[in-house]
Structure formats: structure tokens, C-alpha cells
Design an enzyme around this catalytic site. Structure first.
Site, PDB file in Angstrom:
ATOM      1  N   ASN A   6     -23.715  -6.921  18.645  1.00  0.00           N
ATOM      2  CA  ASN A   6     -22.554  -6.334  17.088  1.00  0.00           C
ATOM      3  C   ASN A   6     -21.450  -6.347  16.998  1.00  0.00           C
ATOM      4  OD1 ASN A   6     -21.413  -4.404  15.322  1.00  0.00           O
ATOM      5  ND2 ASN A   6     -21.545  -2.881  16.777  1.00  0.00           N
ATOM      6  N   LEU A   7     -21.503  -7.438  15.756  1.00  0.00           N
ATOM      7  CA  LEU A   7     -19.993  -8.643  15.045  1.00  0.00           C
ATOM      8  C   LEU A   7     -18.639  -6.620  14.875  1.00  0.00           C
ATOM      9  CD1 LEU A   7     -20.779 -11.628  13.687  1.00  0.00           C
ATOM     10  CD2 LEU A   7     -20.690 -11.303  15.512  1.00  0.00           C
ATOM     11  N   LYS A   8     -18.757  -5.976  14.948  1.00  0.00           N
ATOM     12  CA  LYS A   8     -18.414  -5.213  14.345  1.00  0.00           C
ATOM     13  C   LYS A   8     -17.260  -5.244  13.428  1.00  0.00           C
ATOM     14  CE  LYS A   8     -18.723  -2.302  19.072  1.00  0.00           C
ATOM     15  NZ  LYS A   8     -17.508  -1.780  20.164  1.00  0.00           N
ATOM     16  N   HIS A  85     -24.214   5.110  16.470  1.00  0.00           N
ATOM     17  CA  HIS A  85     -23.447   4.370  16.596  1.00  0.00           C
ATOM     18  C   HIS A  85     -22.302   4.803  17.700  1.00  0.00           C
ATOM     19  CE1 HIS A  85     -20.712   0.778  18.708  1.00  0.00           C
ATOM     20  NE2 HIS A  85     -21.895   0.115  19.370  1.00  0.00           N
ATOM     21  N   GLU A 133     -26.188   4.152  25.739  1.00  0.00           N
ATOM     22  CA  GLU A 133     -23.853   3.755  25.433  1.00  0.00           C
ATOM     23  C   GLU A 133     -22.866   4.466  25.525  1.00  0.00           C
ATOM     24  OE1 GLU A 133     -24.195  -0.152  22.478  1.00  0.00           O
ATOM     25  OE2 GLU A 133     -24.028   1.251  21.546  1.00  0.00           O
ATOM     26  N   ILE A 138     -17.638   1.092  26.863  1.00  0.00           N
ATOM     27  CA  ILE A 138     -17.814   0.123  25.445  1.00  0.00           C
ATOM     28  C   ILE A 138     -16.328  -0.573  25.537  1.00  0.00           C
ATOM     29  CG2 ILE A 138     -17.685  -0.159  23.388  1.00  0.00           C
ATOM     30  CD1 ILE A 138     -19.611   2.243  23.006  1.00  0.00           C
ATOM     31  N   ALA A 194     -21.295  -7.402  21.881  1.00  0.00           N
ATOM     32  CA  ALA A 194     -20.331  -7.345  21.215  1.00  0.00           C
ATOM     33  C   ALA A 194     -19.511  -8.371  21.105  1.00  0.00           C
ATOM     34  CB  ALA A 194     -19.431  -5.741  20.550  1.00  0.00           C
ATOM     35  N   SER A 195     -17.900  -7.516  22.335  1.00  0.00           N
ATOM     36  CA  SER A 195     -16.569  -8.762  22.510  1.00  0.00           C
ATOM     37  C   SER A 195     -17.478  -9.679  23.280  1.00  0.00           C
ATOM     38  CB  SER A 195     -15.629  -8.207  23.043  1.00  0.00           C
ATOM     39  OG  SER A 195     -16.664  -7.178  24.064  1.00  0.00           O
TER      40      SER A 195
END
Length: 212
Positions: A6-8, A85, A133, A138, A194-195
Site C-alpha cells: 500500500n503506497l498510501k 483500512h 491490522e 501500523i 506499506a512503509s
């Protein structure tokens, strides 16, 4: 194993990350997908990477300003969508509506939830997969499989009690190959992250190391 990056809204080059994902996907047994910003869906899909939307609104065609329409997402290359999410929470009724919208457009669905009780509730709505999640983990770099392995096992059991065929993914803090392996050992069919990739100096190397 399914890996959804997930690139958010990170300041990452979505095409660079997607190209790396497409290469890793082609060279391994791991299914790697990218969820970019809505504006980048078509560009990411053009790389050949499996492309997912970060959110789908529970609406039909009409006057719904600012709400991503499922058919529009599919038209721009998305094959699936995240729903609920932790950074885009919905009511249970809207989760149900978003799943229906995604199905109408032919999109696969992964519905996120905070805990095993919520996992059971959203699994009952009939998505293709659910993801556990815990929001407090997160972006911390501490994977849920390490911080609270029981919650992953309980989420898998909760989902299977509703639908034995549903996939269960593990998110929050996933950043290394060891995290992915731990999630699999706890019964997860895939991971969300993601990160660990989106903020990496070299996304291709980060992805390659992730799926070793």
C-alpha cells in the site's frame, strides 16, 4: 503467499515501485500487488503490476463528489480494492455496500479489521479476504506477528469459523522476510505492508529481500 504493498500517500514513485513489483512477481512464486493513489492507478497498471485500489466507496454512478466509484477504479486498471483500512474506516453497512460495489465492477476485495471479533463480522459480509491490522502497530516497524501473535491466530480461526475458504492476511508493521515468514507460520495467507517498501531507498531491493 500474497503481498500487497500500500503506497498510501507517501512521496514514492508509484511507477518505480510497481515496476519492481512486476519484476519480483515474475521471478518468484509470490503474488505481489501494488495499491497506489487513485490518480496513479492507470500508470501503475501499465507497468504490468497487479494493481489494487486503496479504497472503494459504497456508491453507484451518480452525484457522489470525491468518492471513488468501483467501475472507475476497474476502468483504470484496478483488479482489487482494500476496504475499511484503519486510515479509512467505514461503518459495517458501508463495508457491505463497498463489497457490493466492488463485486459489481469485478474487483477482488480485502476488508481490514482491528481484532478477531471484527474479522468475524466482516468475513460474514462475503469479501474475498480479510486482513488483521491492529492500528496501534501500523507504521511502527513492529509486526503484529511479533507483538501479538495470538491475535493473528485468533483472526485466522475467527475467519475460518465463518467461511473456511476465506483468505486471511496480516498487516501492521510488516517490513522483513522474517515478518512474512512469521505471518505464514501463524496461518496467514498473505501480508499487507506499506512503509517498508514505499519509503525504502531502493524499493526493488526491499521487495526482493522481503520475499526471499
Amino acid at each position: 503467499m500474497f503481498v500487497l504493498v500500500n503506497l498510501k500517500a507517501y512521496d514514492a514513485d508509484p511507477v518505480e515501485v510497481a515496476s519492481a513489483a512486476a519484476d519480483v512477481d515474475a521471478e518468484s512464486d509470490t503474488d505481489v500487488a501494488i495499491a497506489p493513489q487513485t490518480a496513479d492507478l492507470a500508470a501503475v497498471a501499465d507497468t504490468g503490476a497487479e494493481t489494487w485500489a486503496q479504497h472503494t466507496s459504497p456508491v453507484e454512478s451518480g452525484s457522489h463528489t470525491g468518492q471513488p466509484l468501483a467501475e472507475g477504479l476497474a476502468r483504470n486498471g484496478a483488479v482489487g480494492t482494500l476496504i475499511n483500512h484503519s486510515e479509512r474506516r467505514l461503518s459495517l453497512a458501508d463495508i457491505d455496500g463497498a463489497i457490493a460495489a466492488a463485486e459489481r465492477a469485478g474487483l477482488e476485495t480485502v476488508v481490514c479489521a482491528n481484532n478477531p471479533h471484527q474479522i468475524a463480522a466482516v468475513a460474514a459480509l462475503g469479501p474475498d479476504a480479510v486482513a488483521i491490522e491492529p492500528p496501534e502497530l501500523i507504521g511502527t516497524g513492529t509486526p503484529v506477528s511479533q507483538a501479538d501473535p495470538a491475535i493473528v491466530r485468533d483472526a485466522v480461526e475467527a475467519a475460518e469459523s465463518v467461511d473456511p475458504d476465506i483468505d486471511v492476511y496480516c498487516g501492521a508493521g510488516i517490513s522483513t522476510a522474517a515478518d512474512v515468514e512469521a505471518a505464514a507460520d501463524l496461518g496467514a495467507d498473505g501480508v499487507l505492508l506499506a512503509s517498508g517498501v514505499a519509503k525504502a531507498d531502493d524499493p526493488a531491493t526491499a521487495l526482493q529481500e522481503l520475499i526471499q
